[in-house]
Design a protein around this motif. Structure first.
Motif, short mmCIF file in Angstrom:
data_model
loop_
_atom_site.label_atom_id
_atom_site.label_comp_id
_atom_site.label_asym_id
_atom_site.label_seq_id
_atom_site.Cartn_x
_atom_site.Cartn_y
_atom_site.Cartn_z
N LYS A 173 26.13 19.20 80.14
CA LYS A 173 27.03 20.19 79.56
C LYS A 173 27.11 20.05 78.05
O LYS A 173 27.07 21.05 77.32
N ASP A 204 30.90 21.62 70.68
CA ASP A 204 31.15 22.74 71.60
C ASP A 204 31.87 23.91 70.93
O ASP A 204 32.43 24.77 71.61
N CYS A 262 37.14 30.90 77.01
CA CYS A 262 36.84 30.19 78.26
C CYS A 262 36.09 31.12 79.20
O CYS A 262 36.14 32.34 79.08
N ARG A 263 35.38 30.53 80.12
CA ARG A 263 34.68 31.28 81.17
C ARG A 263 35.49 31.15 82.45
O ARG A 263 35.73 30.03 82.92
N THR A 301 35.78 26.44 72.33
CA THR A 301 35.56 26.68 73.76
C THR A 301 36.46 25.79 74.60
O THR A 301 36.73 24.63 74.26
N HIS A 308 36.89 24.21 78.39
CA HIS A 308 36.06 23.95 79.56
C HIS A 308 36.56 22.71 80.27
O HIS A 308 37.58 22.12 79.88
N ASP A 309 35.83 22.29 81.29
CA ASP A 309 36.33 21.22 82.15
C ASP A 309 36.11 19.82 81.60
O ASP A 309 36.58 18.85 82.20
N LEU A 325 28.67 28.28 79.38
CA LEU A 325 29.92 27.54 79.54
C LEU A 325 30.22 27.32 81.01
O LEU A 325 30.05 28.22 81.83
N GLU A 357 32.66 27.11 84.22
CA GLU A 357 33.89 27.84 84.55
C GLU A 357 35.10 26.93 84.35
O GLU A 357 35.05 25.73 84.60
N HIS A 358 36.18 27.54 83.87
CA HIS A 358 37.40 26.80 83.61
C HIS A 358 38.57 27.68 84.03
O HIS A 358 38.75 28.77 83.52
#
Length: 272
Positions: free
Chosen positions: A43, A130, A163-164, A221, A223-224, A262, A264-265
């Motif tokens: 990632k 990121d 975010c995605r 961004t 994200h997780d 990206l 998913e979050h």
């Protein structure tokens, strides 16, 4: 004036352990087991390839005084080490620094920046792997710094959080965040050098600070694997094409492929 960005790519050293929640309180060996896990590095490499590196390339192409430093561990596993080396080599004026487990970010970067200074005024800034900075970032830095004394900090307070949320669902909104880490920098003179990482936590800087409130200057961004717990309320979901249409004027380096890279979050309020 030279502008020098400093980016840490999954740095794990003894002085840095307490800096990140994921490694705080752990041994160097255990911290590397976490940070160098392939699932994490896959990632981080995608972030660097799609957000950070294209930003450095864009700035180098439009500003002859724009430079970047990318910090990695000397024992970062392959293929990630080789990929980062290749990306840096293909980007103008983007230098790679390989650190030992005993090195500090502040110490290593200060030494390299001193070598690069060549007697010039400097602006060193933080830039995570990121995130992205706008096409106007270097222009705005130079305009603002022309009016400020050395040992002044510049904080660009306005940007996008991205975010995605699904296969082709994204959340993006404008965020005000004073003293954020996205392009935060310090003006310095080669004869009295201070780099941004010498100033400690970006949230606790006590030097005189100029807060730019107007320009949208960054994309952060969500994200997780964000190290910090990023508060992100449930956004209105839009398509990837809509995100690009909204952001491309200031961030032409960010593509549909980039945002789809990206993970998913789920934002606060989303159903599990």
């Amino acid at each position: 004036m030279k502008l020098i960005g400093i980016t840490r790519f999954s740095i794990v050293t003894t002085p840095s352990l307490a800096t990140f929640k994921a490694t705080k309180g752990r041994s160097l060996h255990d911290a590397k087991a976490i940070s160098f896990a392939p699932a994490i590095l896959d990632k981080r490499l995608r972030f660097f390839r799609h957000f950070c590196c294209p930003t450095y390339r864009m700035m180098a192409e439009t500003d002859a005084g724009s430079f970047g430093l990318v910090l990695i561990n000397a024992d970062l596993p392959d293929p990630y080490r080789g990929e980062i080396r290749a990306l840096c080599a293909a980007t103008p004026r983007l230098q790679l620094i390989e650190m030992s487990g005993a090195d500090s970010v502040a110490g290593v970067t200060t030494q390299r920046v001193r070598e690069m200074a060549a007697g010039e005024k400097l602006f060193t800034y933080r830039f995570d792997d990121d995130d992205a900075l706008s096409k106007d970032y270097t222009v705005n830095v130079r305009r603002i710094c022309a009016e400020l004394p050395t040992n002044s900090v510049v904080s660009f307070n306005t940007g996008y959080r991205l975010c995605r949320a699904g296969k082709d669902e994204f959340g993006v909104h404008i965020k005000q965040y004073p003293l954020n880490a996205y392009g935060l920098g310090v003006i310095s003179d080669a004869s009295d050098l201070r780099t941004i990482f010498q100033l400690g936590s970006h949230k606790k800087i006590d030097l005189p600070t100029h807060h730019d409130q107007g320009a949208i200057s960054w994309i952060s961004t969500v994200h997780d694997i964000n190290d910090s717990r990023v508060a992100y309320n449930k956004p209105a979901k839009i398509s990837g094409a809509e995100v690009i249409a909204r952001t491309s004027g200031l961030f032409p380096q960010i593509t549909l492929e980039a945002i789809r890279s990206l993970p998913e979050h789920r934002a606060s309020g989303d159903a599990a």
